[in-house]
Motif scaffolding. Structure first.
Motif: not given
Length: 279
Positions: A145-151, A208-228
């Motif tokens: 999560a620390s490597l992902v730029k929210p915006n 691709l982002w939506s497919d990864i979420k649907t497949a439950d492949r997203l890590p346990e990142w903070p909800a704020s990061l996913i919303a961003a």
């Protein structure tokens, strides 16, 4: 990487096939007929892979050679096609590598993390790979999560923007005004193509982002990061709309300049300027 808007509902497997499969099917058959240039083994149950908040990966591998030159860390898809790679260094009895943002994207879509040691296979000729399958590292992805730029939306690659066209004075000669009219039409087409590429790039990345979420492949990142990230995808529409406005402004300016020249030079051949109708 391109996609059509209807692509996003076809399921995760099809989406990843288009994004991540190794070369075209006809080529793949030829490649499969060749012997793989490496020997791969699954990591032992006692082997470990850890990722810290700074993006450092640390591997402990019983089957790794005691030393190796040009060792690499690979993130691969189901066909062992490398999506990302980086140097792998030995520190004490373990091996380390540094992740970056492209590595995070590869981890979200990849199937395995592999440590590659050139020429270290048992036959002494092939490269040797120790493979950590997804189940062995998925729990470590929260630290990325620390490597992902929210915006900055993941998987989005912006197309190259065309160079702006300089406006010409209406009191120039016919040759320069004719050249300007031609350049105006060309720039108009470039803006149209750029806007289309922006639309495709946005649709592809978000699908691709939506497919990864649907497949439950997203890590346990903070909800704020996913919303961003969701907000960042939506914000891409701003640039698409801005290009449409820029194109309208360009047309109005070019038409005004050429019209003024034609009015001031009624004794000369008229400089034509027409733009392609909106599709």
């Amino acid at each position: 990487m391109s996609s059509l808007r209807g692509w996003r509902r076809l399921g995760f497997g099809l989406a990843l096939l288009g994004m991540l499969a190794a070369p075209m099917f006809g080529q793949k058959k030829d490649e499969e007929a060749k012997e793989a240039p490496f020997t791969a083994v699954r990591a032992a149950d006692s082997d470990t892979i850890a990722i810290n908040n700074a993006g450092q990966v640390t591997l402990s591998m019983a089957q790794a050679p005691s030393s190796a030159t040009d060792a690499k860390l690979l993130i691969v898809n189901s066909a062992n096609f490398a999506l990302w790679s980086a140097p792998l260094s030995r520190v004490g009895g373990k091996w380390t590598a540094q992740l970056d943002l492209p590595a995070v994207e590869a981890l979200l879509t990849g199937n395995a993390v592999q440590a590659e040691f050139p020429g270290a296979a048992p036959d002494g000729k092939k490269d040797f790979r120790v493979s950590f399958v997804r189940d062995m590292f998925s729990s470590e992805l929260a630290a990325t999560a620390s490597l992902v730029k929210p915006n900055q939306p993941l998987f989005y690659k912006a197309p190259e923007k065309p160079e702006p066209l300089e406006t010409i004075s209406s009191d120039t000669d016919a040759v320069h005004m004719g050249s300007y009219a031609m350049a105006s039409r060309r720039y108009d087409e470039q803006l149209s193509a750029y806007r289309s590429k922006l639309i495709v790039a946005k649709a592809s990345a978000h699908a691709l982002w939506s497919d990864i979420k649907t497949a439950d492949r997203l890590p346990e990142w903070p909800a704020s990061l996913i919303a961003a990230q969701e907000k960042a995808y939506k914000s891409l529409q701003t640039e698409i709309d801005a290009v449409a406005k820029l194109r309208d402004t360009h047309r109005a300016t070019a038409e005004s300049v050429v019209s003024a020249w034609n009015s001031a030079n009624s004794d000369a051949d008229e400089i034509p300027l027409t733009f392609r109708a909106e599709s």
